[in-house]
Motif scaffolding. Structure first.
Motif, short mmCIF file in Angstrom:
data_model
loop_
_atom_site.label_atom_id
_atom_site.label_comp_id
_atom_site.label_asym_id
_atom_site.label_seq_id
_atom_site.Cartn_x
_atom_site.Cartn_y
_atom_site.Cartn_z
N SER A 82 0.87 -1.17 0.00
CA SER A 82 0.00 0.00 0.00
C SER A 82 0.90 1.22 0.00
CB SER A 82 -0.89 -0.01 1.23
OG SER A 82 -1.83 0.99 1.22
N CYS A 83 0.95 1.91 -1.10
CA CYS A 83 1.92 3.01 -1.13
C CYS A 83 1.29 4.33 -1.51
CB CYS A 83 3.06 2.70 -2.10
SG CYS A 83 2.64 2.89 -3.82
N ASP A 84 2.06 5.39 -1.32
CA ASP A 84 1.63 6.72 -1.69
C ASP A 84 1.75 6.88 -3.20
OD1 ASP A 84 3.62 7.89 1.06
OD2 ASP A 84 1.50 7.33 1.03
N LYS A 85 0.92 7.77 -3.74
CA LYS A 85 1.04 8.08 -5.16
C LYS A 85 2.35 8.80 -5.38
CE LYS A 85 -3.05 6.68 -6.30
NZ LYS A 85 -3.27 5.51 -7.04
N GLU A 86 2.94 8.60 -6.53
CA GLU A 86 4.18 9.29 -6.81
C GLU A 86 4.11 9.90 -8.20
OE1 GLU A 86 7.37 6.36 -8.54
OE2 GLU A 86 6.76 5.78 -6.54
N SER A 87 4.98 10.80 -8.45
CA SER A 87 4.99 11.49 -9.72
C SER A 87 5.56 10.60 -10.81
CB SER A 87 5.81 12.77 -9.55
OG SER A 87 6.89 12.81 -10.40
N GLU A 88 5.08 10.81 -12.03
CA GLU A 88 5.60 10.05 -13.16
C GLU A 88 7.06 10.38 -13.43
OE1 GLU A 88 4.40 7.60 -15.06
OE2 GLU A 88 2.53 7.56 -13.97
N SER A 89 7.56 11.47 -12.85
CA SER A 89 8.96 11.82 -13.05
C SER A 89 9.89 10.85 -12.33
CB SER A 89 9.24 13.25 -12.60
OG SER A 89 9.08 13.35 -11.21
N GLU A 90 9.35 10.14 -11.32
CA GLU A 90 10.13 9.07 -10.72
C GLU A 90 10.24 7.98 -11.79
OE1 GLU A 90 11.61 9.19 -7.84
OE2 GLU A 90 10.67 11.02 -7.15
N THR A 91 10.82 6.87 -11.45
CA THR A 91 11.02 5.83 -12.47
C THR A 91 9.86 4.84 -12.52
OG1 THR A 91 12.37 4.67 -10.89
CG2 THR A 91 13.53 6.00 -12.53
N THR A 92 8.64 5.31 -12.21
CA THR A 92 7.47 4.43 -12.24
C THR A 92 7.13 4.00 -13.65
OG1 THR A 92 6.57 5.53 -10.31
CG2 THR A 92 5.03 4.26 -11.61
N ALA A 93 7.08 4.92 -14.58
CA ALA A 93 6.62 4.62 -15.93
C ALA A 93 7.35 3.44 -16.58
CB ALA A 93 6.69 5.86 -16.80
N PRO A 94 8.67 3.33 -16.50
CA PRO A 94 9.33 2.20 -17.15
C PRO A 94 8.96 0.84 -16.57
CG PRO A 94 10.91 3.94 -16.74
CD PRO A 94 9.63 4.31 -16.02
N ASN A 115 0.79 -1.70 -12.40
CA ASN A 115 -0.14 -0.76 -13.04
C ASN A 115 0.33 0.68 -12.83
OD1 ASN A 115 -2.03 -2.90 -13.78
ND2 ASN A 115 -2.47 -3.02 -11.60
N ALA A 116 -0.11 1.56 -13.72
CA ALA A 116 0.30 2.97 -13.65
C ALA A 116 -0.16 3.66 -12.38
CB ALA A 116 -0.22 3.72 -14.88
N ASP A 117 -1.21 3.14 -11.73
CA ASP A 117 -1.73 3.77 -10.52
C ASP A 117 -1.04 3.31 -9.23
OD1 ASP A 117 -2.74 1.20 -10.21
OD2 ASP A 117 -4.84 1.82 -10.06
N GLY A 118 0.04 2.53 -9.35
CA GLY A 118 0.79 2.11 -8.18
C GLY A 118 0.31 0.80 -7.58
N THR A 119 -0.65 0.14 -8.23
CA THR A 119 -1.11 -1.17 -7.77
C THR A 119 -0.45 -2.25 -8.61
OG1 THR A 119 -3.02 -1.17 -9.28
CG2 THR A 119 -3.36 -0.23 -7.06
N THR A 120 -0.59 -3.49 -8.14
CA THR A 120 -0.06 -4.63 -8.90
C THR A 120 -1.17 -5.63 -9.15
OG1 THR A 120 0.51 -6.08 -7.05
CG2 THR A 120 2.14 -4.38 -7.65
N SER A 121 -0.85 -6.67 -9.89
CA SER A 121 -1.81 -7.72 -10.19
C SER A 121 -2.12 -8.58 -8.96
CB SER A 121 -1.32 -8.60 -11.33
OG SER A 121 -0.04 -9.13 -11.03
N ASP A 122 -1.31 -8.48 -7.92
CA ASP A 122 -1.57 -9.20 -6.67
C ASP A 122 -2.46 -8.33 -5.79
OD1 ASP A 122 -0.05 -11.45 -7.27
OD2 ASP A 122 1.78 -10.51 -6.52
N LYS A 123 -3.63 -8.87 -5.42
CA LYS A 123 -4.59 -8.10 -4.63
C LYS A 123 -3.97 -7.52 -3.37
CE LYS A 123 -9.16 -9.39 -5.60
NZ LYS A 123 -10.45 -9.39 -5.18
N GLY A 124 -4.23 -6.25 -3.15
CA GLY A 124 -3.76 -5.60 -1.94
C GLY A 124 -2.30 -5.19 -1.97
N THR A 125 -1.61 -5.45 -3.06
CA THR A 125 -0.19 -5.13 -3.15
C THR A 125 -0.02 -3.85 -3.96
OG1 THR A 125 0.40 -7.47 -3.07
CG2 THR A 125 2.07 -5.95 -3.90
N THR A 126 0.71 -2.91 -3.39
CA THR A 126 1.03 -1.69 -4.11
C THR A 126 2.55 -1.58 -4.21
OG1 THR A 126 0.99 -0.37 -2.10
CG2 THR A 126 -1.07 -0.51 -3.36
N TYR A 127 2.99 -0.66 -5.04
CA TYR A 127 4.43 -0.49 -5.21
C TYR A 127 4.78 0.98 -5.34
CZ TYR A 127 3.87 0.61 -10.17
OH TYR A 127 3.53 1.22 -11.36
N LYS A 128 6.03 1.25 -5.09
CA LYS A 128 6.57 2.59 -5.27
C LYS A 128 8.00 2.44 -5.78
CE LYS A 128 7.22 6.93 -2.82
NZ LYS A 128 6.99 7.63 -1.55
#
Length: 143
Positions: free
Chosen positions: A20-32, A69-82
């Motif tokens: 479960s993470c905070d939203k982050e800006s696309e300027s971080e390395t999330t997009a790749p 996913n672009a919104d900081g979630t993953t395909s595993d339920k309840g799992t977020t990433y940053k």
């Protein structure tokens, strides 16, 4: 000792279920990292109580794929990433977080380094057991 190693391998296998993470800006390395990645290999060691055991793909099943996913979630339920400062943090809804060092992230390969020590309490042993995992996990991009 064998029970401890099995627990540690199970921890690694469940690693993508913890997030479960905070939203982050696309300027971080999330997009790749956004996309679907197929687990291809794991190598490293699990150490506890003065013993060390190698880890290989045959020892553990991390699942076929994971989608970031672009919104900081993953395909595993309840799992977020940053993704921030060269690290990928996975967090479960219960707050457990696992930090990986991003060793490689490009159009086709995601290679993560994990060096983490956990303390396992087991009623079979009179004191907590310190378990260290030092591993490299590699994925290839599916889409």
């Amino acid at each position: 000792m064998k029970k401890t190693m099995i627990f540690t391998l199970a921890l690694i296998a469940c690693v993508f279920s913890f997030v479960s993470c905070d939203k982050e800006s696309e300027s971080e390395t999330t997009a790749p990292i956004v996309g679907t990645w197929k687990f291809t290999s794991i190598s490293g060691t699990v150490s506890a109580m003065g013993y060390s055991q190698p880890i290989s793909k045959e020892d553990i099943d991390l699942g076929e794929t994971i989608t970031f996913n672009a919104d900081g979630t993953t395909s595993d339920k309840g799992t977020t990433y940053k993704v921030e400062n060269g690290k990928l943090t996975l967090r479960s809804t219960d707050g457990m977080a696992i930090d990986f060092v991003i060793e490689t992230l490009n159009a086709s390969t995601l290679k993560l380094g994990l060096n983490q020590t956990i303390v396992e309490e087991d009623e079979e042993y009179p004191m907590p057991i310190e378990i260290t995992v030092d591993a490299t996990i590699t994925f290839s991009r599916v889409k």
